[in-house]
Write a protein that holds these residues in place. Structure first.
Motif, mmCIF file in Angstrom:
data_model
loop_
_atom_site.group_PDB
_atom_site.id
_atom_site.type_symbol
_atom_site.label_atom_id
_atom_site.label_comp_id
_atom_site.label_asym_id
_atom_site.label_seq_id
_atom_site.Cartn_x
_atom_site.Cartn_y
_atom_site.Cartn_z
ATOM 1 N N ARG A 116 -12.340 -9.126 -61.257
ATOM 2 C CA ARG A 116 -12.007 -9.742 -62.540
ATOM 3 C C ARG A 116 -10.679 -9.218 -63.062
ATOM 4 O O ARG A 116 -9.859 -9.994 -63.591
ATOM 5 N N ALA A 117 -10.434 -7.928 -62.918
ATOM 6 C CA ALA A 117 -9.159 -7.362 -63.361
ATOM 7 C C ALA A 117 -7.999 -7.993 -62.599
ATOM 8 O O ALA A 117 -6.942 -8.290 -63.185
ATOM 9 N N LEU A 118 -8.176 -8.211 -61.302
ATOM 10 C CA LEU A 118 -7.119 -8.853 -60.517
ATOM 11 C C LEU A 118 -6.924 -10.309 -60.954
ATOM 12 O O LEU A 118 -5.793 -10.769 -61.156
ATOM 13 N N LEU A 119 -8.029 -11.037 -61.105
ATOM 14 C CA LEU A 119 -7.928 -12.454 -61.456
ATOM 15 C C LEU A 119 -7.320 -12.671 -62.839
ATOM 16 O O LEU A 119 -6.739 -13.731 -63.103
ATOM 17 N N GLU A 120 -7.427 -11.692 -63.711
ATOM 18 C CA GLU A 120 -6.817 -11.819 -65.030
ATOM 19 C C GLU A 120 -5.296 -11.830 -64.950
ATOM 20 O O GLU A 120 -4.623 -12.216 -65.909
ATOM 21 N N THR A 121 -4.737 -11.443 -63.806
ATOM 22 C CA THR A 121 -3.285 -11.474 -63.603
ATOM 23 C C THR A 121 -2.836 -12.711 -62.830
ATOM 24 O O THR A 121 -1.638 -12.872 -62.566
ATOM 25 N N VAL A 122 -3.791 -13.590 -62.456
ATOM 26 C CA VAL A 122 -3.502 -14.694 -61.537
ATOM 27 C C VAL A 122 -3.200 -15.977 -62.301
ATOM 28 O O VAL A 122 -3.828 -16.298 -63.315
ATOM 29 N N ARG A 123 -2.247 -16.722 -61.790
ATOM 30 C CA ARG A 123 -1.947 -18.085 -62.236
ATOM 31 C C ARG A 123 -2.041 -18.967 -60.989
ATOM 32 O O ARG A 123 -1.371 -18.715 -59.985
ATOM 33 N N LEU A 124 -2.895 -19.988 -61.039
ATOM 34 C CA LEU A 124 -3.139 -20.810 -59.865
ATOM 35 C C LEU A 124 -2.096 -21.917 -59.741
ATOM 36 O O LEU A 124 -1.886 -22.702 -60.676
ATOM 37 N N ALA A 125 -1.480 -21.958 -58.578
ATOM 38 C CA ALA A 125 -0.392 -22.905 -58.325
ATOM 39 C C ALA A 125 -0.921 -24.143 -57.606
ATOM 40 O O ALA A 125 -1.799 -24.052 -56.739
ATOM 41 N N ALA A 126 -0.381 -25.285 -57.951
ATOM 42 C CA ALA A 126 -0.802 -26.567 -57.358
ATOM 43 C C ALA A 126 -0.154 -26.738 -55.990
ATOM 44 O O ALA A 126 0.724 -27.578 -55.785
ATOM 45 N N ILE A 127 -0.619 -25.943 -55.029
ATOM 46 C CA ILE A 127 -0.049 -25.945 -53.685
ATOM 47 C C ILE A 127 -1.169 -26.159 -52.677
ATOM 48 O O ILE A 127 -2.050 -25.298 -52.532
ATOM 49 N N PRO A 128 -1.182 -27.271 -51.951
ATOM 50 C CA PRO A 128 -2.159 -27.428 -50.868
ATOM 51 C C PRO A 128 -1.770 -26.550 -49.684
ATOM 52 O O PRO A 128 -0.643 -26.039 -49.617
ATOM 53 N N PHE A 129 -2.697 -26.387 -48.751
ATOM 54 C CA PHE A 129 -2.408 -25.542 -47.601
ATOM 55 C C PHE A 129 -1.219 -26.058 -46.812
ATOM 56 O O PHE A 129 -0.350 -25.285 -46.395
ATOM 57 N N ALA A 130 -1.166 -27.363 -46.606
ATOM 58 C CA ALA A 130 -0.085 -27.982 -45.840
ATOM 59 C C ALA A 130 -0.055 -29.468 -46.198
ATOM 60 O O ALA A 130 -1.017 -29.999 -46.769
#
Length: 324
Positions: A116-130
């Motif tokens: 949870r501490a790590l995820l609180e620093t995360v911003r999810l980017a709209a990037i597919p795998f390929a």
């Protein structure tokens, strides 16, 4: 559509994956020295070993769910219409694509609190795998020996909820799912008293009257209610084998039977596989729709070492044990 369950006190975690197609899924062990690369952060060349269900593309495991050697579990479930990812990275955050999230968290973290501490620093980017790969709309259940929580990507970033039910399905967002449980607070595994009309001689003509009103369909909210009810009242034996078996019975209670749910495209939405990770024994169990038999893959110390993926194709043919 999917259902995920966590028993943090028992060290048992797993899910049904409900889908109308296969995605090349297989059990994949990623050893500690396998190098994970990320679009907007440094590679992860040394990390916890992990095991779970994934497709492998360009020698990269794309995990639907996985658990690491420390006993931390993470599952991504479909969250259409609500999941939001950002088009541009923000230098103030750890920017990760959705498919990068499970390796990033399980690779670095040993507990739910660390995750949870790590995820609180995360911003999810709209990037597919390929190119050509879908950008799956997901939310996640994260569970470990110290507890369980839900992470849901919304327009203003990741939202976190304590996983009070130990259950996750799909829509609506988790707080609404928990609020909906209030509508079923009168259900019980025991036969209820006749409060409808005590003066009437209303007969009990079978078992299960305490559960009258428990939803029987496989919509996300109904599955949430049904599996939460079953989870709260399930009786586990002392043996570890029996506990794993009971876990699969819980998943069976919300599984999709082929042909009972048809997608708008005319395909059968079904439970393609069910799985359970035993964090105490470091064994990943699964069964497929057509096999029905429980299969196990152990995360051994030997397999946790090295830098090459270990892949185990699924047993997906019917299996019978003959007694004569």
């Amino acid at each position: 559509m999917c259902t995920s369950i966590s028993f943090c006190d028992r060290g048992l975690y797993g899910r049904n994956l409900d889908l109308e197609y296969h995605f090349g899924e297989q059990v994949v062990i990623t050893p500690r020295a396998y190098p994970f690369t990320f679009h907007h952060s440094e590679p992860l060349t040394s990390h916890h070993a992990m095991i779970g269900m994934a497709s492998v593309a360009q020698n990269t495991p794309l995990y639907a769910e996985a658990a690491n050697e420390a006993g931390l579990y993470m599952a991504g479930l479909y969250f259409p219409g609500n999941a939001h990812y950002f088009e541009e990275p923000d230098p103030g955050y750890l920017n990760l694509a959705p498919y990068e999230l499970i390796p990033a968290v399980l690779g670095r973290c040993a507990t739910a609190a660390e995750a949870r501490a790590l995820l609180e620093t995360v911003r999810l980017a709209a990037i597919p795998f390929a190119p050509g790969y879908p950008l799956a709309a997901l939310h996640w259940q994260v569970a470990g020996p110290d507890g369980s929580f839900i992470a849901e990507p919304m327009e203003d970033g990741l939202h976190f909820c304590d996983d009070v039910a130990g259950v996750l399905t799909n829509n609506p967002p988790y707080p609404y799912q928990v609020m909906n449980l209030n509508n079923y607070r009168g259900l019980s595994p025991r036969t209820p008293e006749n409060t409808f009309a005590p003066a009437l001689d209303l007969k009990v003509y079978g078992q299960g009257f305490g559960g009258l009103g428990l939803p029987g369909d496989v919509s996300p909210m109904s599955r949430f209610v049904r599996v939460a009810f079953c989870k709260q009242h399930a009786v586990f034996p002392d043996s570890r084998d029996g506990q794993v078996t009971q876990f699969f019975h819980l998943l069976d209670a919300v599984s999709m039977v082929r042909g009972t749910v048809i997608t708008p495209e005319g395909r059968c939405d079904e439970t393609t596989y069910s799985c359970c990770y035993d964090a105490k024994e470091r064994v990943y169990y699964y069964k497929t729709y057509d096999s029905g038999c429980l299969h196990g893959v152990r995360l051994t110390e030997e397999l946790a070492g090295g830098d090459a993926l270990h892949c185990y194709p699924l047993a997906d043919k019917p299996q019978f044990v003959w007694d004569n």
